[in-house]
Design a protein around this motif. Structure first.
Motif, PDB file in Angstrom:
ATOM      1  N   HIS A  61       0.832  -1.201   0.000  1.00 33.30           N
ATOM      2  CA  HIS A  61       0.000   0.000   0.000  1.00 33.30           C
ATOM      3  C   HIS A  61       0.870   1.256   0.000  1.00 33.30           C
ATOM      4  CE1 HIS A  61      -3.447   2.547   0.782  1.00 33.30           C
ATOM      5  NE2 HIS A  61      -2.818   3.064   1.819  1.00 33.30           N
ATOM      6  N   ILE A  62       1.885   1.260   0.848  1.00 30.13           N
ATOM      7  CA  ILE A  62       2.773   2.428   0.921  1.00 30.13           C
ATOM      8  C   ILE A  62       3.515   2.618  -0.393  1.00 30.13           C
ATOM      9  CG2 ILE A  62       4.869   3.337   2.018  1.00 30.13           C
ATOM     10  CD1 ILE A  62       3.810   2.023   4.648  1.00 30.13           C
ATOM     11  N   GLU A  63       4.078   1.538  -0.925  1.00 27.38           N
ATOM     12  CA  GLU A  63       4.875   1.642  -2.152  1.00 27.38           C
ATOM     13  C   GLU A  63       4.049   2.047  -3.361  1.00 27.38           C
ATOM     14  OE1 GLU A  63       6.695  -2.187  -2.431  1.00 27.38           O
ATOM     15  OE2 GLU A  63       8.026  -1.812  -0.731  1.00 27.38           O
ATOM     16  N   ALA A  69      -0.571   8.382  -4.792  1.00 30.88           N
ATOM     17  CA  ALA A  69      -1.227   9.566  -4.230  1.00 30.88           C
ATOM     18  C   ALA A  69      -0.247  10.736  -4.143  1.00 30.88           C
ATOM     19  CB  ALA A  69      -1.798   9.249  -2.853  1.00 30.88           C
ATOM     20  N   ILE A  70       1.007  10.446  -3.857  1.00 32.01           N
ATOM     21  CA  ILE A  70       2.025  11.506  -3.794  1.00 32.01           C
ATOM     22  C   ILE A  70       2.154  12.172  -5.156  1.00 32.01           C
ATOM     23  CG2 ILE A  70       4.518  11.925  -3.586  1.00 32.01           C
ATOM     24  CD1 ILE A  70       4.500   9.816  -1.307  1.00 32.01           C
ATOM     25  N   GLU A  71       2.133  11.354  -6.212  1.00 27.92           N
ATOM     26  CA  GLU A  71       2.258  11.892  -7.568  1.00 27.92           C
ATOM     27  C   GLU A  71       1.048  12.718  -7.984  1.00 27.92           C
ATOM     28  OE1 GLU A  71       3.171   8.885 -10.445  1.00 27.92           O
ATOM     29  OE2 GLU A  71       4.772   8.051  -9.197  1.00 27.92           O
ATOM     30  N   HIS A  72      -0.145  12.311  -7.525  1.00 26.68           N
ATOM     31  CA  HIS A  72      -1.364  12.923  -8.052  1.00 26.68           C
ATOM     32  C   HIS A  72      -2.179  13.720  -7.029  1.00 26.68           C
ATOM     33  CE1 HIS A  72      -0.659  10.644 -11.664  1.00 26.68           C
ATOM     34  NE2 HIS A  72      -0.602   9.527 -10.965  1.00 26.68           N
ATOM     35  N   GLY A  73      -1.843  13.596  -5.775  1.00 27.29           N
ATOM     36  CA  GLY A  73      -2.667  14.236  -4.756  1.00 27.29           C
ATOM     37  C   GLY A  73      -1.925  15.319  -4.007  1.00 27.29           C
ATOM     38  N   ASP A  76      -1.924  16.536   2.233  1.00 25.08           N
ATOM     39  CA  ASP A  76      -2.976  16.192   3.194  1.00 25.08           C
ATOM     40  C   ASP A  76      -3.679  14.886   2.822  1.00 25.08           C
ATOM     41  OD1 ASP A  76      -2.393  18.442   4.642  1.00 25.08           O
ATOM     42  OD2 ASP A  76      -4.031  19.637   3.802  1.00 25.08           O
ATOM     43  N   GLU A  77      -3.927  14.689   1.534  1.00 24.87           N
ATOM     44  CA  GLU A  77      -4.569  13.451   1.094  1.00 24.87           C
ATOM     45  C   GLU A  77      -3.679  12.246   1.365  1.00 24.87           C
ATOM     46  OE1 GLU A  77      -6.837  13.705  -2.863  1.00 24.87           O
ATOM     47  OE2 GLU A  77      -5.464  15.431  -2.901  1.00 24.87           O
ATOM     48  N   VAL A  78      -2.400  12.393   1.093  1.00 27.27           N
ATOM     49  CA  VAL A  78      -1.451  11.304   1.298  1.00 27.27           C
ATOM     50  C   VAL A  78      -1.369  10.935   2.771  1.00 27.27           C
ATOM     51  CG1 VAL A  78       0.976  10.641   1.111  1.00 27.27           C
ATOM     52  CG2 VAL A  78      -0.125  11.892  -0.762  1.00 27.27           C
ATOM     53  N   VAL A  79      -1.240  11.935   3.620  1.00 28.97           N
ATOM     54  CA  VAL A  79      -1.161  11.699   5.063  1.00 28.97           C
ATOM     55  C   VAL A  79      -2.449  11.056   5.564  1.00 28.97           C
ATOM     56  CG1 VAL A  79      -0.991  12.822   7.326  1.00 28.97           C
ATOM     57  CG2 VAL A  79       0.550  13.495   5.474  1.00 28.97           C
ATOM     58  N   ARG A  80      -3.593  11.553   5.130  1.00 33.02           N
ATOM     59  CA  ARG A  80      -4.876  10.994   5.537  1.00 33.02           C
ATOM     60  C   ARG A  80      -4.988   9.527   5.113  1.00 33.02           C
ATOM     61  NH1 ARG A  80      -8.115  14.530   3.254  1.00 33.02           N
ATOM     62  NH2 ARG A  80      -8.403  13.296   1.388  1.00 33.02           N
TER      63      ARG A  80
END
Length: 90
Positions: A61-63, A69-73, A76-80
């Motif tokens: 999930h993290i990888e 999500a890091i690339e596209h979000g 805050d979304e990534v942390v959530r």
């Protein structure tokens, strides 16, 4: 691509099958009136196997999911998303 089609999918499937076997043993041990110590050993095996498969899935999930999500979000979304995943297994 489905998570099951990725290399991690085979590993998770094998681990889940092992968990299923341990759980079936627990039921059989209970029906056979086995000693409590044997039951507790099987319970420990199921817990350990669940923790291992949870770790593999969380790493995936993290990888992949969090990485995407890091690339596209946004941050805050990534942390959530990561907090939500962690709260499910801890």
């Amino acid at each position: 691509m489905s998570h099951r089609e990725e290399p991690v999918g085979e590993e998770v499937a094998k681990r889940l099958a092992r968990i299923s076997g341990h759980a079936a043993s627990l039921s059989r041990f209970w029906d056979e009136g086995r000693e409590c110590e044997e039951m507790l050993t099987q319970i420990s095996a199921v817990r350990g196997a669940l923790e291992q498969v949870a770790r593999v899935i969380l790493e995936h999930h993290i990888e992949h999911c969090v990485g995407e999500a890091i690339e596209h979000g946004t941050r805050d979304e990534v942390v959530r998303d990561l907090k939500k995943a962690l709260s499910r297994i801890l």
